[in-house]
Design a protein around this motif. Structure first.
Motif: not given
Length: 293
Positions: A18-33
């Motif tokens: 799921l994280g791999a899919i979201l990492g490709r399709k969204t910016d949810f995991f960008d940045g350090k927050a």
């Protein structure tokens, strides 16, 4: 045994996917927050709740704690020497190669192999490893190995507080435990999805980029297992304790090592790739234990 291993692995792999899919399709995991939220809120709550939920006499587990600390010290020394000989930065890679995933991987595997009587032993070992993550691990990656800094670290404070409350037989009220459980519950899913996102966004130029993670993925479980076996020759434990100790030391690179590497600008991409590769090695070891131990 296969059913228990499947029950332990399917949720982990599903969250990584799921994280791999979201990492490709969204910016949810960008940045350090998000990593900051996990390390300052989620992990302390998870550790404190886990320590307070331990149904055992900590003082009676001194031998297991002692051999785990000894294993960490010797493993760190051997790994530092090998990294130096290989011309690699010791501070960047040492935490990931020393610390096994004894928590969300090791504890379920021990349960699958040895039954519920192994859970308390597995938690004790995992707690020692968690302390090392936030002392040795942060000290290496941040470049500041300071007792004062460690004592200001949320996870370390949580472990100290938990040990004190457990030793003094003080039990927090039910609502406090529920709150800690709720806060801690965000930790593992976010960590696993972050890992999946990082793997999905790897940029590899060729086979050469795979060589180092491949070597690391073999060294972490096999090196840890070999050293644990040697220590048991001079530091005997009961049969159950020895088996749990061997399995925990043979677990893959910890997801926590990846999270801390992201937080402190370490080689997070290589560590992210090493985790699933070392997981396969550790599963092979677990199957061999199930068949022959």
């Amino acid at each position: 045994m296969i059913q228990h291993l499947t029950e332990a692995l399917v949720p982990l792999l599903s969250l990584i996917l799921l994280g791999a899919i979201l990492g490709r399709k969204t910016d949810f995991f960008d940045g350090k927050a998000l990593a900051g939220l996990v390390t300052t809120v989620g992990i302390p709550a998870l550790l404190l709740h886990s320590v307070l939920s331990m149904d055992m006499d900590i003082l009676g587990m001194g031998a297991l704690v002692g051999i785990t600390v000894a294993w960490l010290v010797v493993m760190a020394m051997v790994t530092a020497l090998l990294l130096t000989l290989a011309g690699l930065p010791v501070r960047s890679y040492l935490p990931a190669l020393v610390h096994p995933n004894t928590g969300n991987m090791g504890i379920p595997v021990c349960f699958a192999l040895f039954g519920p009587q192994s859970l308390g032993l597995a938690v004790v070992i995992s707690s020692v490893i968690q302390v090392s993550h936030f002392t040795l691990g942060i000290g290496c990656l941040s470049g500041r190995f300071s007792i004062r800094a460690m004592l200001k670290n949320g996870p370390v404070l949580a472990l100290i507080a938990g040990a004190f409350l457990l030793a003094t037989n003080i039990r927090p009220p039910g609502p406090v435990m529920i709150t800690l459980d709720m806060l801690g519950s965000i930790t593992v899913p976010i960590m696993l999805m972050q890992l999946g996102s990082s793997i999905a966004n790897l940029r590899l130029s060729g086979a050469r980029d795979m060589l180092r993670p491949l070597v690391f993925s073999l060294y972490r479980p096999l090196g840890g297992l070999a050293l644990a076996w040697v220590l048991l020759l001079i530091w005997p434990l009961s049969a159950m304790e020895a088996q749990v100790f061997l399995i925990q030391c043979a677990m893959p690179v910890a997801v926590m090592s990846y999270v801390l590497s992201v937080r402190y600008q370490g080689p997070s991409q290589e560590i992210a790739l090493t985790i699933p590769m070392s997981l396969l090695v550790s599963l092979g070891i677990a199957v061999i234990f199930a068949l022959f131990a």
